[in-house]
Design an enzyme around this catalytic site. Structure first.
Site, PDB file in Angstrom:
ATOM      1  N   LYS A  53       0.683  -0.985   0.179  1.00 58.18           N
ATOM      2  CA  LYS A  53       0.168  -0.041  -0.074  1.00 58.18           C
ATOM      3  C   LYS A  53       0.985   1.335  -0.055  1.00 58.18           C
ATOM      4  CE  LYS A  53      -4.104  -2.242   2.122  1.00 58.18           C
ATOM      5  NZ  LYS A  53      -4.465  -2.620   3.426  1.00 58.18           N
ATOM      6  N   GLN A  97      -5.123  -1.989   9.638  1.00 60.26           N
ATOM      7  CA  GLN A  97      -5.049  -3.425   9.118  1.00 60.26           C
ATOM      8  C   GLN A  97      -5.605  -4.416   9.876  1.00 60.26           C
ATOM      9  OE1 GLN A  97      -3.412  -3.919   5.876  1.00 60.26           O
ATOM     10  NE2 GLN A  97      -4.341  -5.874   5.974  1.00 60.26           N
ATOM     11  N   ASP A 120     -11.646   2.748   4.072  1.00 60.39           N
ATOM     12  CA  ASP A 120     -11.945   1.076   4.149  1.00 60.39           C
ATOM     13  C   ASP A 120     -13.549   1.063   3.900  1.00 60.39           C
ATOM     14  OD1 ASP A 120     -10.309  -0.632   3.937  1.00 60.39           O
ATOM     15  OD2 ASP A 120      -9.852  -0.928   5.928  1.00 60.39           O
TER      16      ASP A 120
END
Ligand code: NAP
Length: 296
Positions: A53, A97, A120
């Site tokens: 990422k 995460q 997200d």
């Protein structure tokens, strides 16, 4: 019929080029979109996602702030960091995460993220807005699937879609997105899971099959209608002694036989996967544009 392969890397590259232009525009107005990725612990798969990422962000000119915390970090310290990032004007998107270490509860951490920075799309505020069709951050993998379909010329309107899998991160949101009264939706959607009776009968009716079960060979050629579009979300490791690492990655679809019946199909790897990080960067740029009053 032999299917045309939907190359996720090519579609992701197209979208990243479009994002680069928007970032250049933002930078000319003094705004650098910023993404913070928080990783707790040493899980090697999570660490490699976070590295990927960060690299992808740098390549398109996003500011990236990776925070790697030790495994023993407390829930309070993690939430304190999220709140600090909520206040940081350089950060437009925050991603924690998952999965988190066992001693940390996931829900309060997700709730702590400012919904306006929840790139997200997992915060209940964004989930709720998605369900009722309001502007929000769409979750990355399902949004990536919709972009793959639209950019491959697939007509969603009135299409019979069968989604195999009902998880919170893939199955439920993709089903929700595809039933919206919008150009990104207007499909007729059936969602299947492990309690579904006669899975094959449902899949055989589908114009579009979206496989997100996390089990190799869940979808075989006898289950697929001639000319169907098949999107394989699954990423599964299967033993392979011919590979130096001892395994290879496969999807949920029996690719070799299904591609002889489908009209379009995504491979694994190289299908849905490259879209997920792209959509994360898309949401971060969208967030920065909103913060700068340049809403699209
Ligand atoms: P998950 O949370 O394990 O959910 C799997 C879903 O599939 C569940 O709803 C389960 O039903 C259903 N299911 C499992 N076996 C089935 C079967 N034989 N028949 C019908 N339904 C079945 O998985 P997930 O997080 O959604 O991920 C799914 C797959 O996509 C995984 O392989 C994951 O690695 C991959 N993935 C890829 C990306 C990407 O970027 N490429 C992103 C996310 C996920 P029940 O609810 O009844 O248990």
């Amino acid at each position: 019929m032999t299917a045309r392969i939907i190359d996720g890397k090519v579609v992701a590259e197209q979208m990243r080029a479009e994002l680069k232009n928007r970032i250049t525009d933002l930078k000319s107005k003094g705004v650098v979109p910023g993404l913070a990725v928080v990783l707790v612990g040493d899980d090697p798969a999570s660490r490699s996602y976070v590295t990927a990422k960060g690299k992808a962000c740098e390549e398109i000119g996003l500011y990236s702030d990776n925070r790697c915390l030790p495994e023993k970090t407390s829930q309070k310290d993690l939430i304190d960091l999220v709140e600090e990032l909520n206040r940081d004007p350089r950060i437009h998107g925050i991603l924690v995460q998952l999965p988190l270490p066992r001693h940390i509860e996931e829900a309060p951490v997700v709730l702590a993220i400012d919904p306006d920075k929840d790139v997200d799309g997992f915060h209940p505020v964004n989930v709720g807005k998605m369900v009722i069709g309001q502007k929000c951050f769409l979750p990355c993998t399902p949004h990536g699937i919709v972009q793959l379909l639209l950019r491959s010329g697939v007509n969603l309107e009135g299409a019979e879609v069968v989604v195999v899998g009902r998880s919170t991160i893939v199955g439920k949101p993709i089903a929700n997105m595809l039933i919206q009264k919008s150009p990104m939706g207007n499909a007729t959607v059936t969602v299947c899971h492990t309690r579904t009776r006669h899975l094959a009968d449902h899949v055989r009716r589908a114009d579009i099959v979206i496989a997100a079960a996390g089990r190799p060979n869940t979808i075989t050629a006898d289950m697929v209608k001639e000319g169907a579009v098949v999107i394989d979300v699954g990423v599964n490791r299967v033993e392979d002694a011919t590979r130096t690492r001892g395994y290879r990655l496969v999807g949920d679809v029996d690719f070799e036989t299904v591609k002889e019946k489908a009209s379009l199909i995504t491979p694994v790897p190289g299908g849905v996967g490259p879209m997920t990080i792209t959509m994360l960067m898309y949401n971060t740029v969208q967030s920065a544009m909103r913060a700068a009053g340049m809403e699209t």
